[in-house]
Motif scaffolding. Structure first.
Motif, short mmCIF file in Angstrom:
data_model
loop_
_atom_site.label_atom_id
_atom_site.label_comp_id
_atom_site.label_asym_id
_atom_site.label_seq_id
_atom_site.Cartn_x
_atom_site.Cartn_y
_atom_site.Cartn_z
N PRO A 27 -72.89 62.89 34.98
CA PRO A 27 -72.65 62.61 36.40
C PRO A 27 -71.22 62.21 36.68
N SER A 28 -70.77 62.53 37.87
CA SER A 28 -69.44 62.14 38.31
C SER A 28 -69.41 60.64 38.59
N GLY A 29 -68.19 60.14 38.82
CA GLY A 29 -68.06 58.73 39.18
C GLY A 29 -68.85 58.40 40.44
N ARG A 30 -68.84 59.31 41.38
CA ARG A 30 -69.57 59.09 42.62
C ARG A 30 -71.07 59.06 42.37
N ALA A 31 -71.56 60.03 41.57
CA ALA A 31 -72.99 60.08 41.29
C ALA A 31 -73.44 58.83 40.53
N THR A 32 -72.59 58.36 39.61
CA THR A 32 -72.92 57.13 38.87
C THR A 32 -73.01 55.94 39.81
N PHE A 33 -72.03 55.83 40.70
CA PHE A 33 -72.05 54.72 41.66
C PHE A 33 -73.28 54.80 42.58
N GLU A 34 -73.58 55.98 43.07
CA GLU A 34 -74.74 56.12 43.96
C GLU A 34 -76.04 55.76 43.24
N ALA A 35 -76.12 56.15 41.95
CA ALA A 35 -77.32 55.80 41.19
C ALA A 35 -77.43 54.29 41.04
N ARG A 36 -76.29 53.66 40.79
CA ARG A 36 -76.29 52.19 40.66
C ARG A 36 -76.63 51.55 42.01
N LEU A 37 -76.09 52.07 43.07
CA LEU A 37 -76.36 51.51 44.41
C LEU A 37 -77.85 51.59 44.73
N ASN A 38 -78.47 52.67 44.30
CA ASN A 38 -79.89 52.85 44.61
C ASN A 38 -80.80 51.91 43.82
N THR A 39 -80.25 51.22 42.82
CA THR A 39 -81.08 50.25 42.09
C THR A 39 -81.17 48.92 42.85
N LEU A 40 -80.30 48.74 43.87
CA LEU A 40 -80.30 47.49 44.63
C LEU A 40 -81.45 47.49 45.64
N ASP A 41 -82.02 46.29 45.86
CA ASP A 41 -83.01 46.19 46.94
C ASP A 41 -82.27 46.07 48.28
N ASN A 42 -83.00 46.05 49.36
CA ASN A 42 -82.38 46.09 50.69
C ASN A 42 -81.48 44.89 50.93
N SER A 43 -81.91 43.72 50.45
CA SER A 43 -81.10 42.52 50.64
C SER A 43 -79.76 42.65 49.92
N ALA A 44 -79.82 43.11 48.68
CA ALA A 44 -78.58 43.28 47.91
C ALA A 44 -77.70 44.37 48.51
N LYS A 45 -78.33 45.42 49.04
CA LYS A 45 -77.54 46.49 49.67
C LYS A 45 -76.79 45.96 50.88
N SER A 46 -77.41 45.06 51.62
CA SER A 46 -76.72 44.48 52.79
C SER A 46 -75.50 43.68 52.35
N LYS A 47 -75.67 42.91 51.28
CA LYS A 47 -74.54 42.14 50.77
C LYS A 47 -73.45 43.06 50.25
N PHE A 48 -73.87 44.14 49.59
CA PHE A 48 -72.87 45.06 49.07
C PHE A 48 -72.11 45.74 50.21
N ALA A 49 -72.82 46.00 51.31
CA ALA A 49 -72.16 46.58 52.47
C ALA A 49 -71.09 45.62 53.00
N GLU A 50 -71.39 44.33 52.98
CA GLU A 50 -70.39 43.33 53.39
C GLU A 50 -69.17 43.37 52.46
N PHE A 51 -69.46 43.53 51.18
CA PHE A 51 -68.36 43.59 50.21
C PHE A 51 -67.46 44.79 50.48
N ILE A 52 -68.06 45.93 50.77
CA ILE A 52 -67.25 47.13 51.01
C ILE A 52 -66.37 46.95 52.24
N GLN A 53 -66.89 46.24 53.23
CA GLN A 53 -66.09 46.02 54.43
C GLN A 53 -64.89 45.11 54.14
N SER A 54 -65.11 44.07 53.33
CA SER A 54 -64.05 43.10 53.10
C SER A 54 -63.34 43.27 51.76
#
Length: 631
Positions: free
Chosen positions: A316-343
């Motif tokens: 997998p590419s770097g993007r595919a690896t990241f997306e696979a890792r992102l998909n292991t997060l639950d919704n609460s963690a995804k929301s926090k990660f979205a905050e991280f990407i913004q800041s």
């Protein structure tokens, strides 16, 4: 006394002088076996029949031959090579210039071939230190054909790329394979003197010098997987050790040659499959290529060669690896990660008291930085500092990361793709006229074609010619001459804000241009927009599009140009059905009198991988039905 001397010479010296030397006898034996016409000899020296039905080598380096006429004469080159192997006086400088090397050291592939074909010959034993070092470092025990997926943002890689991986014996341990210590073998054009504007033209005209290159495989992984976020598809080849040995020797001697690099013919994929033909002539891969050699087509050829591919692997590419890792997060963690990407503040990731969540968030952040800022991380600048902060925070979490396995996108496997050429025939109703149509496309794929094996969100078409026949008028005319059409629908995501873009150059028959019916203006179009996959396989895009058209038949000015908004929707159902719709309003240079409204709807039902039924309608004046054949 003189008479005695003469008789002595006749009886003793002349017979000795008449007996053939060892090189002569080897040459005679080789010619007796017709080795000069042996497919493997021809493949090793890249002899091909050209358009004038003469045979000559595609190698363009004079130093690749011993005979003066070696480029055009397999027989003279065979004879010269054998004699050079036996003649210690025939030496050449190594590529580095620090060694004077014998023929068998400069061309170990040819030498190995001859020793196998003529095992009874007492060949000179010569130490080839440079080649032995090369072979020892590679330590190749097997080979893998690697396809790097399509990369629309680089014209040189838009059609994919292929190369070989030589697998070291020492890279297998405990039933695991450690590919990163293997070596990659690629062929590429050296763009000396090219500018961004001349790059494509020089590539099309064969103005680049192409050379083979051997690099550690992790260089290839970093370039394709990390920098360009391209998936790698690896096909382990079923080659014997003898074939691998010859492949290594052949690649060694190919590094000393150069070839003209042609973008659509003698390109990376062509040279790689030519090397495979050299070690196993029965494959005949080069003979099966089409006039244009597309990396995807050669991938299909390699995969369909009986018994050649024994195993397939997806990296997998770097993007595919990241997306696979992102998909292991639950919704609460995804929301926090979205905050991280913004800041992009590490504190956002470490606020949680849950150690497991912190570990998952920090692991995802590491993959995010590696994917998003790959070049900065490598060069230790920019967001490299952010990665260091994340790694420090991760070191404080005493929890082992579970092994991540990115799902294999089976639909994207390149060996499943349709052929790059497309022929079509059909019916067109336009302006109360019934027309029969024929068309052909040189390459490669559009948004309604079967998605299997191709990037699902892009279109790349070149050299498209469509004709129509009006049986009432007995008239045949061009409907379209398309030079290039590119559409890239980059999905707008929280971690990736890449715009969609498009480009089109060609001639299209268009009845809305207020010109005579036969008008067929030169059309230049471009656009930029945002695309979003709203739900699985359903994508919507909003665009700002601009167009320019020129034709002598236009009323008033000979050109039109304008810009305006457009909306595009696309849906694909499991590779069996595709739907595409687009509406474009364009305000032209002549004001409201030349407002342009374009409505298009199309659908394709895929009857098989190679056949599709397409229906289309444009505004309320053009309807068509076509059968597409892919080959």
């Amino acid at each position: 006394m003189k008479l005695f001397s003469l008789l002595f010479a006749l009886f003793f010296y002349l017979p000795l002088q008449a007996s053939p030397s060892l090189p002569d006898s080897v040459v005679q034996e080789a010619l007796k076996l017709h080795l000069d016409q042996d497919p493997q000899w021809l493949n090793l020296l890249n002899y091909r029949r050209d358009d004038w039905f003469t045979k000559q080598s595609q190698a363009d380096s004079p130093l690749f031959f011993f005979a003066e006429e070696g480029k055009r004469s397999p027989r003279m080159e065979l004879e010269a090579t054998i004699r050079a192997i036996f003649d210690p006086a025939v030496t050449r400088k190594s590529p580095e210039g620090n060694l004077q090397e014998r023929a068998q050291c400069l061309f170990p592939g040819r030498f190995l071939y001859l020793t196998r074909k003529l095992p009874g010959v007492s060949w000179p034993q010569v130490s080839c230190q440079r080649f032995e070092n090369f072979r020892s470092i590679l330590d190749a025990h097997s080979a893998t054909y690697v396809f790097s997926s399509y990369y629309m943002n680089n014209p040189a890689s838009a059609y994919g790329h292929s190369f070989l991986r030589l697998n070291r014996g020492s890279s297998s341990l405990n039933e695991k394979k450690y590919e990163l210590i293997d070596f990659g073998v690629g062929f590429s054009g050296i763009p000396e003197g090219a500018t961004p504007s001349s790059y494509a033209i020089m590539g099309l005209l064969g103005m680049f010098t192409g050379r083979f290159e051997v690099l550690p495989y992790y260089f290839k992984v970093r370039e394709y997987n990390n920098f360009e976020s391209r998936d790698l598809w690896e096909y382990d080849l079923n080659l014997s050790q003898d074939e691998v040995d010859l492949l290594v020797a052949h690649i060694y001697e190919l590094q000393q040659a150069h070839f003209d690099y042609w973008y659509f013919t003698e390109n990376c994929s062509y040279r790689i499959i030519a090397a495979l033909d050299a070690v196993r002539p029965s494959l005949g891969l080069i003979d099966k290529t089409k006039r244009a050699v597309m990396p995807g087509d050669t991938m299909i050829l390699v995969y369909s060669s009986q018994g050649l591919v024994q195993k397939t692997n997806y990296r997998p590419s770097g993007r595919a690896t990241f997306e696979a890792r992102l998909n292991t997060l639950d919704n609460s963690a995804k929301s926090k990660f979205a905050e991280f990407i913004q800041s992009e503040k590490v504190d956002v990731l470490t606020e949680s008291s849950d150690e497991k969540e912190r570990q998952e968030l920090l692991d995802t952040a590491i993959d995010y930085v590696d994917f998003r800022y790959a070049d900065q991380v490598l060069q230790q600048k920019g967001q490299f500092k952010l990665k260091k902060e994340i790694l420090i925070a991760r070191a404080e979490v005493n929890r082992v990361s579970p092994e991540l396995t990115a799902p294999v996108p089976e639909l994207d496997a390149p060996h499943q793709a349709h052929g790059s050429f497309r022929a079509k025939g059909g019916y067109l109703h336009r302006n109360q006229q019934d027309l029969m149509t024929l068309g052909h496309r040189f390459a490669l794929h559009d948004l309604l074609d079967p998605v299997r094996g191709y990037p699902a969100y892009s279109e790349m078409q070149m050299i498209q010619t469509d004709f129509s026949y009006n049986p009432d008028a007995g008239r045949v005319q061009f409907e379209k001459i398309g030079l290039i059409e590119i559409v890239s629908l980059s999905n707008w995501e929280i971690f990736s804000h890449l715009p969609s873009w498009r480009l089109k150059v060609g001639w299209d028959r268009d009845y809305q241009t207020e010109c005579a019916y036969d008008c067929m203006p030169l059309s230049l179009q471009g656009g930029i927009g945002i695309s979003k996959e709203l739900f699985h396989s359903f994508t919507a895009s909003a665009w700002l599009r601009a167009g320019f058209a020129y034709d002598e038949g236009f009323v008033n000015d000979k050109f039109r140009m304008g810009a305006g908004p457009a909306i595009l929707i696309r849906y694909n159902l499991k590779d069996s059905f595709s739907l595409l719709g687009e509406a474009w309003y364009r305000y032209d240079n002549h004001g409201s009198l030349d407002e342009y409204r374009d409505l298009f709807a199309g659908a394709q039902i895929n009857l098989s991988k190679d056949i599709g039924l397409r229906l289309g309608a444009k505004n309320d004046e053009e309807y068509k039905a076509e059968i597409n054949f892919y080959y």
